[in-house]
Structure formats: structure tokens, C-alpha cells
Design an enzyme around this catalytic site. Structure first.
Site, PDB file in Angstrom:
ATOM      1  N   ASP A   1       0.848  -1.198   0.000  1.00  0.00           N
ATOM      2  CA  ASP A   1       0.000   0.000   0.000  1.00  0.00           C
ATOM      3  C   ASP A   1       0.889   1.255   0.000  1.00  0.00           C
ATOM      4  O   ASP A   1       1.776   1.379   0.855  1.00  0.00           O
ATOM      5  CB  ASP A   1      -0.866  -0.055   1.267  1.00  0.00           C
TER       6      ASP A   1
ATOM      7  N   HIS B   1      -7.483   9.698   4.194  1.00  0.00           N
ATOM      8  CA  HIS B   1      -7.219   8.576   5.090  1.00  0.00           C
ATOM      9  C   HIS B   1      -7.608   8.962   6.515  1.00  0.00           C
ATOM     10  O   HIS B   1      -7.505  10.127   6.894  1.00  0.00           O
ATOM     11  CB  HIS B   1      -5.728   8.233   5.077  1.00  0.00           C
TER      12      HIS B   1
HETATM   13  P1  13P Z   1      -8.590   4.457   5.988  1.00  0.00           P
HETATM   14  O1  13P Z   1      -7.571   4.230   7.038  1.00  0.00           O
HETATM   15  O2  13P Z   1      -9.179   5.813   6.027  1.00  0.00           O
HETATM   16  O3  13P Z   1      -9.634   3.391   5.978  1.00  0.00           O
HETATM   17  O4  13P Z   1      -7.824   4.382   4.582  1.00  0.00           O
HETATM   18  C1  13P Z   1      -7.189   3.181   4.189  1.00  0.00           C
HETATM   19  C2  13P Z   1      -6.417   3.369   2.940  1.00  0.00           C
HETATM   20  O5  13P Z   1      -6.795   4.068   2.040  1.00  0.00           O
HETATM   21  C3  13P Z   1      -5.158   2.605   2.807  1.00  0.00           C
HETATM   22  O6  13P Z   1      -4.479   2.959   1.649  1.00  0.00           O
END
Ligand code: 13P
Length: 287
Positions: free
Chosen positions: A84, A177
Site C-alpha cells: 500500500d 485517510h
Molecule cells: P482508511 O484508514 O481511512 O480506511 O484508509 C485506508 C487506505 O486508504 C489505505 O491505503
């Protein structure tokens, strides 16, 4: 066996549902997500941030743990292990370690450099049968110390990156996020619509899935979102359930201090969160 995210996302885009990416932090997290996906017969993407990668003793440790679980838990639904928001270096480390998917977050580079690095990584991923996610327009909130402002991506830049041959494309549409502030303006469906018109069949990725109201999620899926990332919501659910266990003094009763008991309510809370999201995203029985 881990699979690339390509097939599951192509099917999701065509079938108008989304596959959840749930970020993992440890063994309990990973097991809870995999068991829920299997129970609901849903494809799933396990997300690993660079910070979580370090925390879990590196990408090789994670690949070993996840592959072991796929076998021991008899997981038959499609599972992708995905980096990610990867830096250029982290992408190569994950390719080498045996991940099946990576996100190259080149959103902070000038567009030319983002294009050059993305093009190179697409080639490497294609040779390995891996999927690659690219990002245009930074996504707001804080993740691993990087703070974005929740901007909207330029649909023409999205087309430029999509045409390079990425598997899926993350584009900022006002999402952030972490928790959304009370004065959040909501998702920009106008931007999303324009991006989809430019990028056609490309599966679009919605980051910051935590706290987006259900009706906005459904609308985003109807406009081409095929992958939704959720991280903070599992963390909040885990922390709340663990807090209750301790506040009720359950760790002080009998063998209640056993870590397998202390962590159990948190694990159940993650499972419930993942189930709720898979139902909302429409990925149940789509394995
Ligand atoms: P959240 O933590 O807001 O759910 O976002 C997760 C995300 O986009 C990880 O790349």
C-alpha cells in the site's frame, strides 16, 4: 496461492461491485480477514503499508506468514497481497519478497517522473504476473507521516497514467485517510465521473474507505470504483473491543491474561467490520 489483483478487479468493475483492501498489522489481523473472506466466499486484498511492513519484520516475513495461512486455513478464495502506497524502493523489495501486487505511489513526483517510474514498474510486474496500482492526485489525511490535502485528481492525468497499462488506478476525489472531519465536503462524484469517462474499463480505487457513508460508497461503485481500501475502521473496532475487555477486568479473571484471550474480542471486532464492508461493497459470493 496468492494471486494478482487483476482478475478479481476486472470482474468487480464489470459486475459493479468492489473488492475490499484491508490493511494488516499482525497475525491476528491477517487471520481475521482471511477467515472472513473465506466464510463469505469473497475475494480479498491484504494491504501492507511500509510502516506495517517494518513492524511485521519485513516483507519476507509477511509473505511467509500469509502463504502459511492460505495453506493451513485452507483458503480457496482469491487473495492478493498488496503493498500500500509503496515508494520506488519498497516496490522492488516486495516484488523480490513474493508479494502478488504493489501500489507505486508516485503522486508526489512531477507527472513526468511518475510516468517514467510507473512505466518501468509496469514492465517488471508484467513479467512476474503481478498487478500494479498507480495514484494520481494525492489522497488526504496522514499515512506513515505523509500528509495530503484531499485534492481532486486531474482526469487527463488519470488517462495518461491509465494508458501506461497499470492494473488499477487510485485517484483523489476528495477522500482522505483516517477519520473524516465534521466539515468534510464529501466525495466529488463529478470528478469520479469525469475520470471514468476518460479511463473506461480501468478499475478505479477509492482510498480512505473508513467513515464514508454507505450511500456514497454505492454511488462510487456505480461510477467505476472496483477496489476500496479500509484500514482505520478495523483499528478503531479492534481498539474499542480490547478496551472493553480490559475495562471490564476480564484479564484479571482466571486465565484472562492469556494473550489469546486478551486479543480475541478485538479479532471478533475486525471480523465484524470486514463482514460489514464486504456486504456493503457487494463482494460476497463473488470469489
Ligand atoms: P482508511 O484508514 O481511512 O480506511 O484508509 C485506508 C487506505 O486508504 C489505505 O491505503
Amino acid at each position: 496461492m496468492l494471486v494478482s489483483a487483476k482478475e478479481m478487479l476486472t470482474k468487480a468493475k464489470a459486475g459493479k461491485y468492489a473488492v475490499g483492501q484491508f490493511n494488516i498489522n499482525n497475525l491476528e489481523w491477517t487471520k481475521a480477514i482471511l477467515q472472513t473472506a473465506q466464510e463469505l466466499n469473497s475475494p480479498v486484498i491484504l494491504g501492507v503499508s511500509e510502516g506495517a511492513g517494518k513492524y511485521m519484520c519485513g516483507y519476507k516475513t509477511i509473505v511467509g506468514m500469509v502463504n502459511g495461512m492460505l495453506e493451513e486455513l485452507k483458503i480457496t478464495v482469491p487473495v492478493a497481497l498488496h503493498l500500500d502506497h509503496g515508494s520506488y524502493d519498497a516496490c522492488y523489495k516486495c516484488i523480490e519478497a513474493g508479494f502478488s501486487s504493489i501500489m507505486f505511489d508516485g503522486s508526489h513526483y512531477p507527472i513526468e517522473e511518475n510516468v517514467a517510474k510507473t512505466t518501468e514498474l509496469i514492465k517488471v510486474c508484467a513479467e512476474k504476473g503481478m498487478s500494479l496500482e498507480a495514484e494520481v492526485g494525492s489522497i488526504g489525511g496522514e499515512e506513515d507521516g505523509v500528509i495530503g490535502m484531499g485534492e481532486c485528481a486531474d482526469p487527463n492525468e488519470c488517462k495518461m497514467i491509465a494508458d501506461l497499462g497499470v492494473t488499477m488506478l487510485a485517484a483523489g476525489i476528495g477522500n482522505i485517510h483516517g477519520k473524516y472531519p465534521a466539515n468534510w465536503a464529501g466525495l466529488s462524484f463529478e470528478t469520479l465521473d469525469a475520470i471514468q469517462q476518460q479511463t473506461g474499463d480501468m478499475p478505479l480505487v477509492l482510498h480512505g474507505g473508513t467513515g464514508i457513508p454507505a450511500d456514497m460508497i454505492k454511488k462510487a461503485i456505480s461510477l467505476g470504483v472496483a477496489k476500496i481500501n479500509v484500514n482505520t475502521e478495523c483499528q478503531l473496532a479492534f481498539a474499542a473491543a480490547t478496551r472493553t475487555y480490559i475495562e471490564e477486568g476480564k484479564d484479571l479473571v482466571g486465565k484472562g491474561f492469556d494473550p489469546r484471550k486478551v486479543l480475541a474480542p478485538g479479532v471478533e471486532a475486525i471480523k465484524a467490520t470486514v463482514k460489514e464492508k464486504m456486504e456493503l461493497f457487494g463482494s460476497v459470493n463473488k470469489a
